[in-house]
Design an enzyme around this catalytic site. Structure first.
Site, PDB file in Angstrom:
ATOM      1  N   ASP A   1       0.941  -0.837   0.086  1.00  0.00           N
ATOM      2  CA  ASP A   1      -0.107   0.006  -0.300  1.00  0.00           C
ATOM      3  C   ASP A   1       0.950   1.659  -0.005  1.00  0.00           C
ATOM      4  O   ASP A   1       1.862   0.783   0.726  1.00  0.00           O
ATOM      5  CB  ASP A   1      -0.774  -0.135   1.151  1.00  0.00           C
ATOM      6  CG  ASP A   1      -1.952   1.199   1.373  1.00  0.00           C
ATOM      7  OD1 ASP A   1      -2.161   1.477  -0.021  1.00  0.00           O
ATOM      8  OD2 ASP A   1      -2.632   1.708   2.090  1.00  0.00           O
TER       9      ASP A   1
ATOM     10  N   ILE B   1      -9.323  -0.336   2.916  1.00  0.00           N
ATOM     11  CA  ILE B   1     -10.090  -0.603   4.559  1.00  0.00           C
ATOM     12  C   ILE B   1      -9.372  -0.746   4.999  1.00  0.00           C
ATOM     13  O   ILE B   1      -8.961  -2.196   5.147  1.00  0.00           O
ATOM     14  CB  ILE B   1     -11.667  -1.365   3.444  1.00  0.00           C
ATOM     15  CG1 ILE B   1     -12.582  -0.675   2.870  1.00  0.00           C
ATOM     16  CG2 ILE B   1     -12.454  -1.093   5.427  1.00  0.00           C
ATOM     17  CD1 ILE B   1     -13.598  -1.918   2.897  1.00  0.00           C
TER      18      ILE B   1
ATOM     19  N   HIS C   1      -9.051   4.950  -2.524  1.00  0.00           N
ATOM     20  CA  HIS C   1      -8.674   5.150  -1.389  1.00  0.00           C
ATOM     21  C   HIS C   1      -9.794   5.693  -0.497  1.00  0.00           C
ATOM     22  O   HIS C   1     -10.661   5.851  -0.916  1.00  0.00           O
ATOM     23  CB  HIS C   1      -7.241   5.832  -1.262  1.00  0.00           C
ATOM     24  CG  HIS C   1      -6.007   4.506  -1.997  1.00  0.00           C
ATOM     25  ND1 HIS C   1      -5.222   4.362  -1.347  1.00  0.00           N
ATOM     26  CD2 HIS C   1      -5.723   4.374  -3.532  1.00  0.00           C
ATOM     27  CE1 HIS C   1      -4.560   3.756  -2.317  1.00  0.00           C
ATOM     28  NE2 HIS C   1      -4.886   3.582  -3.141  1.00  0.00           N
TER      29      HIS C   1
HETATM   30  P1  13P Z   1      -9.898   3.882   5.228  1.00  0.00           P
HETATM   31  O1  13P Z   1      -8.576   5.083   6.044  1.00  0.00           O
HETATM   32  O2  13P Z   1     -10.633   5.048   4.346  1.00  0.00           O
HETATM   33  O3  13P Z   1      -9.571   2.686   5.904  1.00  0.00           O
HETATM   34  O4  13P Z   1      -8.704   3.693   4.275  1.00  0.00           O
HETATM   35  C1  13P Z   1      -7.175   3.062   3.937  1.00  0.00           C
HETATM   36  C2  13P Z   1      -6.801   3.102   2.506  1.00  0.00           C
HETATM   37  O5  13P Z   1      -7.148   3.952   1.436  1.00  0.00           O
HETATM   38  C3  13P Z   1      -5.035   2.648   2.814  1.00  0.00           C
HETATM   39  O6  13P Z   1      -4.704   3.187   1.319  1.00  0.00           O
HETATM   40  O1  G3H Z   2      -2.529   4.090   3.956  1.00  0.00           O
HETATM   41  C1  G3H Z   2      -3.582   4.151   4.714  1.00  0.00           C
HETATM   42  C2  G3H Z   2      -3.866   3.314   5.651  1.00  0.00           C
HETATM   43  O2  G3H Z   2      -4.483   2.901   6.419  1.00  0.00           O
HETATM   44  C3  G3H Z   2      -2.363   2.538   6.337  1.00  0.00           C
HETATM   45  O3  G3H Z   2      -2.218   3.145   7.547  1.00  0.00           O
HETATM   46  O4  G3H Z   2       0.499   4.100   6.818  1.00  0.00           O
HETATM   47  O5  G3H Z   2      -0.850   4.047   9.028  1.00  0.00           O
HETATM   48  O6  G3H Z   2       0.036   2.059   8.687  1.00  0.00           O
HETATM   49  P1  G3H Z   2      -0.638   3.292   7.739  1.00  0.00           P
HETATM   50 ZN    ZN Z   3      -4.427   4.978   0.600  1.00  0.00          ZN
END
Ligand code: 13P
Ligand code: G3H
Ligand code: ZN
Length: 361
Positions: free
Chosen positions: A83, A276, A232
């Site tokens: 991610d 999510i 996202h």
């Molecule tokens: P949320 O914070 O809405 O769950 O989004 C997560 C996300 O986009 C991770 O890349």
């Molecule tokens: O990109 C956002 C996701 O909710 C991941 O969050 O970077 O705190 O792991 P994080």
């Molecule tokens: Zn994201």
């Protein structure tokens, strides 16, 4: 074992008209909860790890955790995805540790804070696409910067995201530029900006078209009917989870997320991956808070982590069903990375721009 690439999974989702939730993980409990949900409803899964998750859990732990989940649930196709990769090295090392897919988020520079210009985004994304496709892995790119159309502010989540005020047009992906971007980079999936942001505080009221621009998705899908779109910041921030947290000592101000029906509308217009994290964080936190308040003498982590897993399992299962993925896992025959690499090399998976999906098949 059933590891699958993002590209193969989203091609299947497009063929059958469903969307796949991509859930973030940081630990074993979250991994088990996602797979338990998938097993109950026969749904394929996308598990994603942020850079923060990789440093929290350790790459080696994550690698073996995914191996374990794949061994436990050999009938469930699992896509393991990076991610918000910030540069080429993050994406390359993810693949090294068994990820079958990476996001190169070139909407921001390598510091994951400064909005990048278009040429930088194309250059860095294309470099990752070339590298990933050689080995058969998939790439998600992002065009447009995530942030609020209500406030004009970018969003910073645990060190990721722009912190200041953005122009309205930076917060909305330009459909013409999206066509150019997909052609130039050959990404497998495209994340777009249309008013969603990470975390719980997305909207100060139930969102309408002014602050959640679903029309941007529809416009991009019209021009790129064969491109898999990614939303996202798509937690729905359910009221019942806010209430549980607050009932048991939490202090979350009232907030609104992305309504499930808006995501379902997106799925009708090319959205195939829905990110999510927040909903699951809230589900686990609510369950843990409840145990702590009701049993203040409890100190065995299993006594609160098990209900937390169960609460997360329920959210995951609900989203799999709502997005249409239930019953789909058994219809998929995952291809190994080596087979996907050959398909890329043969030009079979190059973007099909300006033609309808039916004509492309
Ligand atoms: P949320 O914070 O809405 O769950 O989004 C997560 C996300 O986009 C991770 O890349
Ligand atoms: O990109 C956002 C996701 O909710 C991941 O969050 O970077 O705190 O792991 P994080
Ligand atoms: Zn994201």
């Amino acid at each position: 074992m059933a590891r699958i690439t993002l590209r193969q999974l989203l091609d299947h989702a497009a063929e059958y008209g469903y969307g796949v939730p991509a859930f973030n993980i940081n630990n074993m409990e979250q991994g088990l909860a996602i797979l338990e949900a998938a097993d109950k409803v026969d749904a394929p899964v996308i598990i994603q790890a942020s850079r923060g998750a990789r440093s929290y859990a350790n790459d080696i732990v994550l690698k073996h955790l995914i191996d374990a989940l794949a061994e436990m649930y050999p009938h469930i196709p699992i896509c393991m995805h990076q991610d918000h990769g910030n540069n080429e090295a993050t994406c390359a090392t993810a693949i090294q540790y068994g990820f079958t897919s990476v996001m190169m988020d070139g909407s921001l520079k390598a510091d994951a804070k400064t909005p990048a210009d278009y040429d930088y985004n194309v250059r860095v994304t294309k470099a990752v696409v070339d590298m990933a496709h050689w080995v058969g892995a998939s790439v998600e790119g992002e065009l447009g910067v995530l942030g609020s159309l209500e406030t004009g502010m970018g969003e910073k989540e645990d060190g990721h995201g722009f912190e200041g005020k953005l122009d309205h047009d930076q917060l909305l992906t330009d459909p013409d530029q999206a066509v150019d971007f997909v052609r130039a980079t050959e990404v497998d999936a495209l994340a777009i900006a249309m008013g969603t942001s990470h975390g719980a505080y997305k909207f100060t009221r139930k969102p309408d078209g002014d602050v959640l621009a679903m029309n941007v998705i529809e416009e991009i899908h019209r021009r790129l009917p064969n491109t898999h779109l990614v939303m996202h910041g798509s937690s729905s921030v359910p009221q019942d989870l806010q209430d549980i947290i607050n009932k048991y000592g939490g202090e979350m101000p009232q907030t609104w997320g992305v309504p499930v029906e808006e995501i379902q509308r997106g799925i009708k217009h090319g959205v195939r991956k829905i990110n999510i994290d927040t909903d699951n964080r809230m589900a686990m936190t609510g369950a843990i808070r409840k145990i702590f308040v009701e049993n203040p003498g409890e100190f065995d982590p299993r006594k609160y982590l098990k209900p937390a897993m169960e609460a997360m399992r329920a959210v995951c299962q609900q989203r799999m069903e709502e997005f249409g993925g239930a019953g789909m896992a058994s219809k998929i025959k995952p291809l190994p990375l080596s087979a996907m690499a050959k398909r890329y090399a043969a030009g079979e998976l190059a973007p099909k721009i300006g033609i309808t999906r039916q004509a492309a098949e």
